[in-house]
Design an enzyme around this catalytic site. Structure first.
Site, PDB file in Angstrom:
ATOM      1  CB  SER A 113      -1.677  -1.059   3.903  1.00  0.00           C
ATOM      2  OG  SER A 113      -0.676  -1.482   4.772  1.00  0.00           O
ATOM      3  CG  HIS A 114      -1.782   0.845   8.020  1.00  0.00           C
ATOM      4  ND1 HIS A 114      -1.118   1.027   6.832  1.00  0.00           N
ATOM      5  CD2 HIS A 114      -2.031   2.076   8.508  1.00  0.00           C
ATOM      6  CE1 HIS A 114      -0.951   2.317   6.617  1.00  0.00           C
ATOM      7  NE2 HIS A 114      -1.506   2.984   7.609  1.00  0.00           N
ATOM      8  CG  ASP A 278       0.265  -4.542   7.055  1.00  0.00           C
ATOM      9  OD1 ASP A 278       0.741  -5.607   6.631  1.00  0.00           O
ATOM     10  OD2 ASP A 278       0.289  -3.480   6.400  1.00  0.00           O
ATOM     11  CG  ASP A 280      -0.516  -4.561   2.594  1.00  0.00           C
ATOM     12  OD1 ASP A 280      -0.362  -4.320   3.806  1.00  0.00           O
ATOM     13  OD2 ASP A 280       0.111  -3.948   1.697  1.00  0.00           O
ATOM     14  CG  ASP A 282       3.124  -4.021   3.469  1.00  0.00           C
ATOM     15  OD1 ASP A 282       2.390  -3.955   4.470  1.00  0.00           O
ATOM     16  OD2 ASP A 282       3.102  -3.172   2.545  1.00  0.00           O
ATOM     17  NE  ARG A 283       2.227  -0.408   7.806  1.00  0.00           N
ATOM     18  CZ  ARG A 283       1.939   0.787   8.263  1.00  0.00           C
ATOM     19  NH1 ARG A 283       1.688   0.953   9.549  1.00  0.00           N
ATOM     20  NH2 ARG A 283       1.898   1.824   7.457  1.00  0.00           N
ATOM     21  CB  THR A 345       7.913   8.319   4.498  1.00  0.00           C
ATOM     22  OG1 THR A 345       8.559   8.764   5.686  1.00  0.00           O
ATOM     23  CG2 THR A 345       6.794   7.368   4.848  1.00  0.00           C
ATOM     24  CE  LYS A 377       5.216  -1.367   4.870  1.00  0.00           C
ATOM     25  NZ  LYS A 377       4.908  -0.434   3.782  1.00  0.00           N
ATOM     26  NE  ARG A 497       2.245   8.591   9.434  1.00  0.00           N
ATOM     27  CZ  ARG A 497       1.101   7.941   9.667  1.00  0.00           C
ATOM     28  NH1 ARG A 497       0.613   7.882  10.892  1.00  0.00           N
ATOM     29  NH2 ARG A 497       0.444   7.378   8.671  1.00  0.00           N
TER      30      ARG A 497
HETATM   31  C1  VG1 Z   1       2.704   5.045   6.154  1.00  0.00           C
HETATM   32  C2  VG1 Z   1       4.061   4.830   6.804  1.00  0.00           C
HETATM   33  C3  VG1 Z   1       5.102   4.540   5.746  1.00  0.00           C
HETATM   34  C4  VG1 Z   1       4.674   3.330   4.925  1.00  0.00           C
HETATM   35  C5  VG1 Z   1       3.285   3.576   4.353  1.00  0.00           C
HETATM   36  C6  VG1 Z   1       2.745   2.376   3.624  1.00  0.00           C
HETATM   37  O1  VG1 Z   1       2.755   6.172   5.297  1.00  0.00           O
HETATM   38  O2  VG1 Z   1       4.419   5.945   7.579  1.00  0.00           O
HETATM   39  O3  VG1 Z   1       6.348   4.335   6.375  1.00  0.00           O
HETATM   40  O4  VG1 Z   1       5.574   3.101   3.874  1.00  0.00           O
HETATM   41  O5  VG1 Z   1       2.365   3.888   5.397  1.00  0.00           O
HETATM   42  O6  VG1 Z   1       2.689   1.272   4.479  1.00  0.00           O
HETATM   43  P1  VG1 Z   1       2.239   7.625   5.740  1.00  0.00           P
HETATM   44  O7  VG1 Z   1       2.401   8.484   4.523  1.00  0.00           O
HETATM   45  O8  VG1 Z   1       0.844   7.464   6.198  1.00  0.00           O
HETATM   46  O9  VG1 Z   1       3.113   8.051   6.872  1.00  0.00           O
HETATM   47  V1  VG1 Z   1       1.550   0.077   4.233  1.00  0.00           V
HETATM   48  O10 VG1 Z   1       1.799  -1.122   5.218  1.00  0.00           O
HETATM   49  O11 VG1 Z   1       0.362   0.915   3.836  1.00  0.00           O
HETATM   50  O12 VG1 Z   1       1.778  -0.515   2.720  1.00  0.00           O
HETATM   51 CO    CO Z   2       0.837  -2.771   4.565  1.00  0.00          CO
END
Ligand code: VG1
Ligand code: CO
Length: 544
Positions: A113-114, A278, A280, A282-283, A345, A377, A497
């Site tokens: 992801s990000h 982001d 992948d 989804d954000r 979350t 998402k 966080r």
């Molecule tokens: C983070 C975010 C959470 C989100 C997750 C996956 O998780 O806070 O809200 O669902 O990333 O997003 P964490 O456990 O690091 O707080 V993504 O865009 O990775 O699929």
């Molecule tokens: Co993502």
């Protein structure tokens, strides 16, 4: 089909986090590491013989090698059909759509992801179930247990598949379809939104936009939908070519990492809408001329205006937000008489609510929002939602946000992240917070009095499964909140966080800087947690 069994020994660190297993590429490249995890996924499933598996990833470094291994493992384990995005590419929401549309048994998505990508950065893998959504905790727990006792994995013996051309092949009864990653998703978006109206508004010069794809997966999706189908000016989508290392950046759509977009939106002659997605896809980050819309506000505004969008014109069933997300959407739900759910979350907790039709829209503070159209998402969906809204309302983003605050009040919000904190110190901080919980109610700091303090635990209203230890919540009598959580997606040490939120009803106080407005709460958070003191940091790594 010729298959071979390889003996292996378990790795002890294959526990999926908030969204799948994320580790450094080098960890995934250890002998048998990826294979162990994938085999453990299959060992945790039943009755999938002959069925369909969707496969794709965000294109980051190691995507291409990993996908060839997974193809051969899925074949050896008995899947009957593989649907793969061309180039091994699929955005997370597009994968979710394919699973649903083609009634697949499930899907494997390769993404961190990000998180940054490249040989020294992160890789990730996650399994999605038949509803198109991330596997629930019950499954990821079983998968982790299986990963600890694995002794062998299976690989079919055939050559690598050419993934660079659309194709339909058959290998000893196994069907493989290599498909355009964008087609089905673009079709779905056209069913949800008023493409004709958006197109007209763009053509008439009423609507303009810039979309930062951050050299990640949404580039091809955004080019096709925003520029080719909706007629946005060429170049509206920038950083549009997916790169294995995302051009060296963090593909995380916030004002820190999408700084190019931020400069455009706060510069001279900004377009009506600015957005980013982001790694992948989804954000989403939503901006207007000289304004950043917090994801929590964006969700609330979508809920309040859902009837303006064709797919939601008949009204929505309910809404949900993750616990640390601001209570802005709760106020909309209360005003509209809709149910509102508070989940832990991670998107996996929305799946049951969506499947049971208890909610239509949901979102998280972490730049994620979505609806019942898929079970992930969806970044581009959110951007199209805003474009559709702007085309209907014909107002600047800033006015829409301010009018929303006038009606519902403003939930001033921000998140402070302390990244790569020593794990032992992070655990000590959370333990110390936990120990104080019972003594906090009634305690005062200036105007703030603690109303409740607890560790969030969620009982799923559909299947009654319980998820505990989902973050420390401290609520104040005026509705303000401080939440502390340890991230489940980081790959170095621990990320802490802190989520801060304060409600402001008075219109005259709406135009405040969030950091200033939240200064007292930020101070209370440090007194309670001693994060700065114990971690030796003077400020957060990232503020969003
Ligand atoms: C983070 C975010 C959470 C989100 C997750 C996956 O998780 O806070 O809200 O669902 O990333 O997003 P964490 O456990 O690091 O707080 V993504 O865009 O990775 O699929
Ligand atoms: Co993502």
């Amino acid at each position: 089909m010729q298959t071979k069994t390889y003996n292996t020994a378990p790795y002890d660190d294959q526990k999926p986090g908030t969204s799948g297993l994320r580790k450094k590429v080098k960890v995934f490249q250890q002998p048998g590491y990826l294979e162990n995890f994938v085999q453990s996924v299959f060992n945790s499933l039943a009755d999938f013989q002959g069925k369909t598996l969707v496969l794709g990833g965000d294109g980051r470094y190691f995507n291409r090698q990993a996908i060839q291994i997974i193809i051969k493992m899925a074949a050896a384990n008995g899947f009957g059909e593989l649907i793969i995005g061309r180039g091994g590419l699929l955005s997370t929401p597009a994968a979710s759509n394919l699973i649903r549309k083609y009634h697949a048994f499930g899907g494997i998505i390769l993404s961190a992801s990000h998180n940054p990508g490249g040989p020294d950065e992160d890789f990730g893998i996650k399994y999605n179930v038949g509803n198109g959504g991330p596997a629930p905790e019950k499954f990821t727990d079983a998968l982790y247990q299986n990963s600890k006792i694995i002794t062998s994995y299976l690989i079919a013996q055939f050559d690598d598949i050419d993934l660079d051309n659309d194709a339909e092949l058959e290998i000893d009864g196994l069907k493989i379809r290599v498909i355009d990653p964008v087609d089905d998703y673009a079709e779905l978006m056209a069913e949800i939104f008023d493409f004709k109206l958006i197109k007209q508004s763009i053509a008439a010069g009423l609507l303009s936009l810039r979309f930062d794809a951050m050299h990640a997966i949404t580039g091809p999706y955004a080019k096709r939908i925003l520029e080719n189908e909706l007629g946005a000016a060429p170049g509206s989508v920038f950083n549009a070519v997916p790169l294995e290392d995302f051009g060296g950046g963090h593909p995380d759509p916030n004002m820190v990492h999408a700084h190019e977009l931020t400069e455009i939106m706060f510069g001279d002659n900004p377009p009506v809408l600015g957005a980013a997605s982001d790694g992948d896809g989804d954000r989403n980050m939503i901006m207007g001329a000289n304004i950043f819309v917090t994801p929590s506000d964006s969700l609330a505004i979508m809920a309040a205006n859902a009837r303006l969008i064709p797919a939601y014109a008949k009204g929505i069933k309910g809404v949900a937000r993750s616990m640390p997300t601001s209570q802005a959407v709760d106020r909309v739900a209360a005003a509209l008489g809709l149910p509102c759910y508070e989940t832990p979350t991670g998107w996996k907790f929305f799946g049951n609510l969506l499947d049971a039709d208890k909610i239509t829209l949901c979102g998280e503070e972490s730049f994620g929002s979505g609806s019942n159209h898929v079970r992930e998402k969806d970044g581009l969906w959110a951007v199209l939602f805003w474009l559709n809204l702007l085309a209907r309302k014909r107002q600047p983003v800033e006015d829409i946000v301010h009018e929303h605050w006038q009606t519902y009040g403003r939930d001033i919000y921000c998140r402070h992240d302390y990244e790569a904190v020593d794990l032992a110190i992070a655990n000590e901080i959370i333990d110390h917070l936990r120990e104080q919980l019972d003594s906090l109610p009634g305690k005062n700091w200036g105007a703030y009095t603690v109303k409740f303090a607890d560790e969030f635990s969620y009982t799923d209203p559909v299947d009654n499964s319980v998820s505990s230890h989902q973050g420390i919540r401290i609520g104040f009598t005026d509705g303000s909140r401080i939440v502390f959580r340890m991230s489940g997606t980081g790959t170095i040490g621990a990320t802490l966080r802190i989520y801060l939120e304060k409600f402001e009803k008075n219109i005259r106080n709406h135009d405040q800087d969030a950091q200033l407005a939240l200064a007292e709460l930020i101070d209370i958070a440090e007194q309670l947690s001693r994060i700065k003191k114990l971690s030796g940091r003077t400020e957060p790594s990232v503020i969003t």
